[in-house]
Design a protein around this motif. Structure first.
Motif, mmCIF file in Angstrom:
data_model
loop_
_atom_site.group_PDB
_atom_site.id
_atom_site.type_symbol
_atom_site.label_atom_id
_atom_site.label_comp_id
_atom_site.label_asym_id
_atom_site.label_seq_id
_atom_site.Cartn_x
_atom_site.Cartn_y
_atom_site.Cartn_z
ATOM 1 N N SER A 24 48.242 39.986 47.341
ATOM 2 C CA SER A 24 48.325 38.525 47.390
ATOM 3 C C SER A 24 48.418 37.916 46.001
ATOM 4 N N ALA A 25 48.270 38.772 44.975
ATOM 5 C CA ALA A 25 48.310 38.282 43.599
ATOM 6 C C ALA A 25 49.448 38.953 42.847
ATOM 7 N N ASN A 26 49.715 38.445 41.683
ATOM 8 C CA ASN A 26 50.747 39.007 40.821
ATOM 9 C C ASN A 26 50.262 40.356 40.286
ATOM 10 N N ILE A 27 50.852 41.435 40.755
ATOM 11 C CA ILE A 27 50.358 42.763 40.391
ATOM 12 C C ILE A 27 50.578 43.087 38.918
ATOM 13 N N VAL A 28 51.477 42.369 38.276
ATOM 14 C CA VAL A 28 51.707 42.616 36.851
ATOM 15 C C VAL A 28 50.459 42.267 36.055
ATOM 16 N N SER A 29 49.681 41.317 36.534
ATOM 17 C CA SER A 29 48.494 40.884 35.813
ATOM 18 C C SER A 29 47.249 41.699 36.157
ATOM 19 N N ILE A 30 47.359 42.591 37.122
ATOM 20 C CA ILE A 30 46.211 43.391 37.554
ATOM 21 C C ILE A 30 46.109 44.648 36.699
ATOM 22 N N GLY A 31 44.891 45.000 36.332
ATOM 23 C CA GLY A 31 44.682 46.123 35.433
ATOM 24 C C GLY A 31 45.311 47.421 35.926
ATOM 25 N N SER A 32 44.999 47.784 37.163
ATOM 26 C CA SER A 32 45.610 48.984 37.720
ATOM 27 C C SER A 32 45.690 48.871 39.242
ATOM 28 N N MET A 33 46.721 49.510 39.776
ATOM 29 C CA MET A 33 46.893 49.592 41.220
ATOM 30 C C MET A 33 46.804 51.067 41.583
ATOM 31 N N ASN A 34 46.035 51.364 42.603
ATOM 32 C CA ASN A 34 45.733 52.759 42.899
ATOM 33 C C ASN A 34 45.801 53.055 44.390
ATOM 34 N N TRP A 35 46.015 54.308 44.686
ATOM 35 C CA TRP A 35 45.908 54.808 46.045
ATOM 36 C C TRP A 35 44.787 55.837 46.098
ATOM 37 N N TYR A 36 43.902 55.646 47.047
ATOM 38 C CA TYR A 36 42.828 56.596 47.331
ATOM 39 C C TYR A 36 43.027 57.139 48.742
#
Length: 118
Positions: A24-36
């Motif tokens: 729901s947010a701009n992923i460019v501004s998020i520190g990290s995106m992960n899959w668990y």
């Protein structure tokens, strides 16, 4: 940040699936995106991560088979899973992690089931 994971299912060993995680947010501004992922009776483990700068890291068990990527315009992160094995069977969770003022914030999606049959 709200995360919506999708794309799980039942696949034969050796097959492929692509998971998606819409944020729901701009992923460019998020520190990290992960899959668990979490298999029955096991602890949740990190499968793949993608840093803000685009650097990716993978669990040894999936290197060479899984690829994490993102579409900034769609605020979506993907996990392409190839050559799937029965041991990949688990609930897969999307995670967004941000660090601010020395505090770590984790946001989780609802999980999507991946089942690999032999």
């Amino acid at each position: 940040v709200q995360l919506q994971a999708s794309g799980g299912g039942l696949v034969l060993s050796g097959g492929s699936l692509r998971l998606s995680c819409a944020a729901s947010a701009n992923i460019v501004s998020i520190g990290s995106m992960n899959w668990y992922r979490q298999a029955p009776g096991k602890q949740r483990e990190l499968v793949a991560g993608l840093g803000r700068g685009g650097s990716a890291n993978y669990a040894d068990s999936v290197k060479g088979r899984f690829t994490i990527s993102r579409d900034n315009a769609k605020n979506t992160v993907y996990l392409q899973m190839n050559s799937l094995k029965p041991e990949d069977t688990a609930v897969y969770y999307c995670n967004a992690r941000e660090t601010k003022n020395n505090n770590v914030y984790n946001f989780w999606g609802q999980g999507t089931q991946v089942t690999v049959s032999s």
